[in-house]
Design an enzyme around this catalytic site. Structure first.
Site, PDB file in Angstrom:
ATOM      1  N   GLU A  75      14.269  12.673  -5.094  1.00 12.86           N
ATOM      2  CA  GLU A  75      15.173  11.585  -5.511  1.00 12.86           C
ATOM      3  C   GLU A  75      16.630  11.777  -5.092  1.00 12.86           C
ATOM      4  OE1 GLU A  75      12.812  12.849  -7.455  1.00 12.86           O
ATOM      5  OE2 GLU A  75      11.426  11.148  -7.542  1.00 12.86           O
ATOM      6  N   THR A 117       8.007   3.471  -3.214  1.00 11.26           N
ATOM      7  CA  THR A 117       8.547   4.536  -4.051  1.00 11.26           C
ATOM      8  C   THR A 117       8.075   5.920  -3.614  1.00 11.26           C
ATOM      9  OG1 THR A 117       9.001   5.159  -6.353  1.00 11.26           O
ATOM     10  CG2 THR A 117       6.747   4.464  -5.832  1.00 11.26           C
ATOM     11  N   ASP A 153      10.814   4.494 -14.510  1.00 15.11           N
ATOM     12  CA  ASP A 153      11.714   4.503 -13.357  1.00 15.11           C
ATOM     13  C   ASP A 153      11.442   3.440 -12.295  1.00 15.11           C
ATOM     14  OD1 ASP A 153       9.357   5.870 -12.805  1.00 15.11           O
ATOM     15  OD2 ASP A 153      10.303   7.645 -11.947  1.00 15.11           O
ATOM     16  N   GLU A 169      -0.632   6.453  -8.446  1.00 14.04           N
ATOM     17  CA  GLU A 169      -0.379   7.562  -7.520  1.00 14.04           C
ATOM     18  C   GLU A 169      -1.108   7.356  -6.194  1.00 14.04           C
ATOM     19  OE1 GLU A 169       1.808   9.743  -7.915  1.00 14.04           O
ATOM     20  OE2 GLU A 169       2.135  10.052 -10.058  1.00 14.04           O
ATOM     21  N   ARG A 226       0.869   6.649  -2.593  1.00 16.47           N
ATOM     22  CA  ARG A 226       0.762   7.726  -1.599  1.00 16.47           C
ATOM     23  C   ARG A 226      -0.248   7.387  -0.500  1.00 16.47           C
ATOM     24  NH1 ARG A 226       1.870  13.283  -4.934  1.00 16.47           N
ATOM     25  NH2 ARG A 226       2.666  12.319  -6.823  1.00 16.47           N
TER      26      ARG A 226
HETATM   27  C1  DMJ Z   1       6.821  10.394  -6.134  1.00 16.83           C
HETATM   28  O1  DMJ Z   1       5.448  10.384  -6.172  1.00 16.83           O
HETATM   29  C2  DMJ Z   1       7.382   9.018  -6.243  1.00 16.83           C
HETATM   30  O2  DMJ Z   1       8.685   9.019  -5.793  1.00 16.83           O
HETATM   31  C3  DMJ Z   1       7.344   8.484  -7.633  1.00 16.83           C
HETATM   32  O3  DMJ Z   1       7.956   7.240  -7.752  1.00 16.83           O
HETATM   33  C4  DMJ Z   1       8.023   9.428  -8.578  1.00 16.83           C
HETATM   34  N1  DMJ Z   1       7.521  10.743  -8.449  1.00 16.83           N
HETATM   35  C5  DMJ Z   1       7.329  11.337  -7.152  1.00 16.83           C
HETATM   36  C6  DMJ Z   1       8.491  12.102  -6.612  1.00 16.83           C
HETATM   37  O4  DMJ Z   1       9.267  12.746  -7.498  1.00 16.83           O
END
Ligand code: DMJ
Length: 676
Positions: free
Chosen positions: A550, A639, A414, A281, A285
């Site tokens: 998403e 992501t 995912d 995370e 981020r």
């Molecule tokens: C985000 O932190 C990222 O996209 C992660 O890959 C999946 N979860 C959240 C958004 O839903």
């Protein structure tokens, strides 16, 4: 064995003596009889206490099991009825008068700072962090003192517990990192040459400003805004929303807001903190946010911060298997898995590579790239996959998959698939293993997870648990249409684009079929036609919406790569729904608990950092008709929606960025190109 001196009297304390009886021959029967006798001899109080303790242990075990098995054991509930949308839906709590003034700079929220609460799925929750260390406070003070010059404080920290001593890996950023203080080649285009925002983009800017206003007033410098209670929550204590939103502000042209946030990063953002962060995370981020902001602005501050932070994450990779631990203390350098397991999540350990590779490219220090790519190599070689599909857990000691037999493209797996493709693109499509693993996985999806619902025959991606198919799809899976479209753009089979379009329709319907127009966290699809039954069903436990990106992320890719305006229209509908059901008048947006009740969507009092980092950014890009704005031929989005440059051919040097790659035909725009 327990040996009471006399018939057990009632006591107000427990005394249990366990000793090994030398004369015991060890026979199971005798032991059992003796245990039973012992039990009978205990007082009622003693028995109750023991039973209570056992029940407690059972509960703990059950909870821990549920957190792992949750996706498979969601309670079956009747699908809630979809109600019509009211013309004037109820709004979230009304604003207070005092909310008006934004010109005076952020004011502290009217509450004491909270301790770092843990957040995220229960199975990622970890032990409470220790106090901020003495030296951490000194560092903060030093930063305050250095405010005038705005030069980042050069602190020296240690990875050896509390001992503070210099170590090369944790010193202030290297010379290489300090050097590139010019804007990247892409930056001027984004800042100066773009068209004025159109009406829909202006609506996104308005939404961002509203979200930011709430954060600024009530949560400034903290991780997340709690818009309803006008307070904040902490996860890492690193200004998560602010850092995650930096590049969005830049892209949206919010210079004033960006300047204020930049000043906070310069003077307040300190990583010398005794705090555990989740490797994945914080990488996607914070590290991702700092790196992309560096690329967009050319401001060396962000690269310096990124390098400092990257160094502090490195202890996570010191495991017997080289598969990183889930958590690392960025102040002490102690990394660890969650307390109940030595497993890490597969998606987490395989979705940090774009960022670590880029950090190496920029700093010239290969250790980041080597550590992250070692994980890719090991996972590539592992057995336990099913036609390219991976299990959800991997052990940090053995390096092997655990809890095998369960396959999903949702939570915990995912972004493994997303990063296979995106690493291949980032590295100029040189590493065929990444492409082949991705292609094999998509075939695995087709073979095992793809089904069509009734009555509308929506194509969806379900889950497989020990050979049993479950028609359940997380909203998280809605990253897939966009990823498939991106792959097709880069020459992967054209049927990937067909699948992308079909799944995009499904993700749209996951929103559209809810009374609020917002997707639930998890949808179940009808496999058999039943009277009056819709394709998308929702269980009571799954009907929340966390402002996730998403669907709009994929809409952005689909529009950018096909030019079909219906995708813009779908995104516009979703933005309206966010505004109607999640906007808190006093500032900010809140996740909600019930997407099926437009009369009472039940705000959950939390604005996730990805709403600013991802959701609004993708909406803004979706509404743009400028394919050069963060061109998909020049950037790859991590992501968390942080754009990182696609690498240039080696001969052009480390710090050059590619603006199209080795392109045979259409350099940009929507033309499909084929190469391998
Ligand atoms: C985000 O932190 C990222 O996209 C992660 O890959 C999946 N979860 C959240 C958004 O839903």
């Amino acid at each position: 064995m327990y040996a009471p001196a006399s018939p057990a009297p009632r006591r107000d304390f427990i005394s249990v003596t366990l000793s090994l009886d030398q004369s015991d021959d060890g026979s199971k029967t005798r032991r059992r009889r003796s245990c039973w006798r012992t039990w009978k001899q205990l007082s009622r109080l003693q028995r109750n206490v023991i039973l209570l303790f056992l029940a407690f242990l059972l509960c703990c075990g059950l909870l821990s099991y549920l957190s792992v098995a949750d996706p498979w054991t969601a309670p079956h509930g009747r699908p809630a009825e979809e109600k019509g949308r009211p013309a004037h839906p109820p709004v979230l709590p009304a604003p207070r008068k005092a909310d008006a003034d934004l010109g005076q700079g952020p004011r502290p929220p009217p509450q004491k700072p909270q301790r770092h609460g843990r957040r995220g799925p229960p199975d990622l929750q970890i032990r409470a962090p220790r106090r901020v260390a003495e030296d951490g406070r000194r560092t903060d003070q030093a930063a305050e003192e250095g405010l005038q010059g705005e030069s980042p404080p050069r602190t020296v920290v240690s990875w050896r517990g509390a001992v503070i001593e210099p170590e090369p890996g944790t010193e202030a950023p290297s010379r290489k990192a300090e050097a590139p203080d010019r804007p990247s080649p892409q930056a001027p285009r984004i800042q100066n040459q773009r068209a004025a925002p159109n009406e829909r983009q202006r609506a996104v800017i308005d939404a961002f400003r509203h979200a930011w206003a709430g954060y600024r007033k009530f949560a400034w410098g903290h991780d997340e805004l709690k818009p309803v209670s006008k307070s904040f929550s902490e996860w890492f204590g690193l200004g998560l929303t602010l850092v995650d939103a930096l590049d969005t502000m830049w892209i949206l042209g919010l210079k004033k807001e960006f300047g204020e946030a930049r000043r906070w990063v310069s003077t307040k953002l300190q990583f010398q903190k005794d705090v555990d962060v989740n490797l994945f995370e914080s990488t996607i981020r914070i590290l991702g946010g700092l790196l992309s902001t560096y690329h967009l602005t050319g401001d060396a501050l962000f690269l310096q911060k990124a390098e400092d932070f990257g160094n502090r994450l490195m202890p996570a990779f010191r495991t017997p298997s080289k598969i990183p631990y889930s958590d690392v203390n960025i102040g002490t350098g102690v990394a660890h898995p969650p307390w109940w397991t030595s497993d890490s999540t597969v998606a987490e350990v395989t979705s940090i590579q774009l960022e670590f590779r880029e950090l190496s490219r920029l700093t010239g220090d290969n250790k980041f790239q080597e550590a992250a790519e070692e994980v890719t190599r090991r996972v590539h070689d592992l057995s336990g996959k099913k036609d390219g599909l991976v299990p959800m857990f991997i052990n940090t000691h053995s390096g092997l998959f655990t809890h095998g037999g369960v396959f999903t493209l949702g939570a915990r797996a995912d972004s493994y698939y997303e990063y296979l493709l995106k690493q291949w693109i980032q590295g100029r499509r040189q590493d065929a293993r990444l492409r082949d693993d991705y292609l094999e996985a998509i075939e695995g999806v087709r073979r095992h997870l793809l089904h069509r619902s009734e009555p509308s025959k929506l194509t969806f991606v379900g889950e497989l648990a020990h050979g049993r198919f479950s028609a359940k799809m997380d909203h998280l899976v809605c990253f897939l249409p966009g990823t498939l479209a991106l792959g097709a753009h880069y020459g992967l089979p054209t049927d990937h684009m067909e699948l992308a379009r079909a799944l995009m329709e499904t993700c749209y319907q996951m929103n559209r079929q809810m009374a609020t127009g917002l997707s639930p966290e998890i949808a179940h699809f009808s496999l058999h036609a039943q009277k009056d039954q819709k394709d998308v069903q929702v269980k009571p436990a799954d009907r929340h919406n966390l402002l996730r990106p998403e669907t709009v992320e994929s809409l952005f890719y689909l529009y950018r790569l096909t030019g079909d305006r219906k995708y813009q229209d779908w995104g516009w509908e979703i933005l309206q729904s966010f505004n109607t059901y999640t906007r808190v008048p006093s500032g900010g947006y809140s996740s909600i608990s019930n997407v099926q009740d437009p009369h009472n969507p039940q705000p959950r009092d939390k604005m996730e950092s990805f709403f600013l980092g991802e959701t609004l950014k993708y909406l803004f890009l979706l509404f743009s008709d400028d394919t050069d704005l963060l061109s998909l031929d020049a950037y790859v989005f991590n992501t968390e929606a942080h754009p990182l440059p696609i690498w240039a051919p080696a001969r052009t040097g480390l710090l050059e960025e590619v603006t199209g790659g080795p392109v045979p035909s259409a350099r940009r725009g929507r033309g499909r190109r084929v190469w391998t």
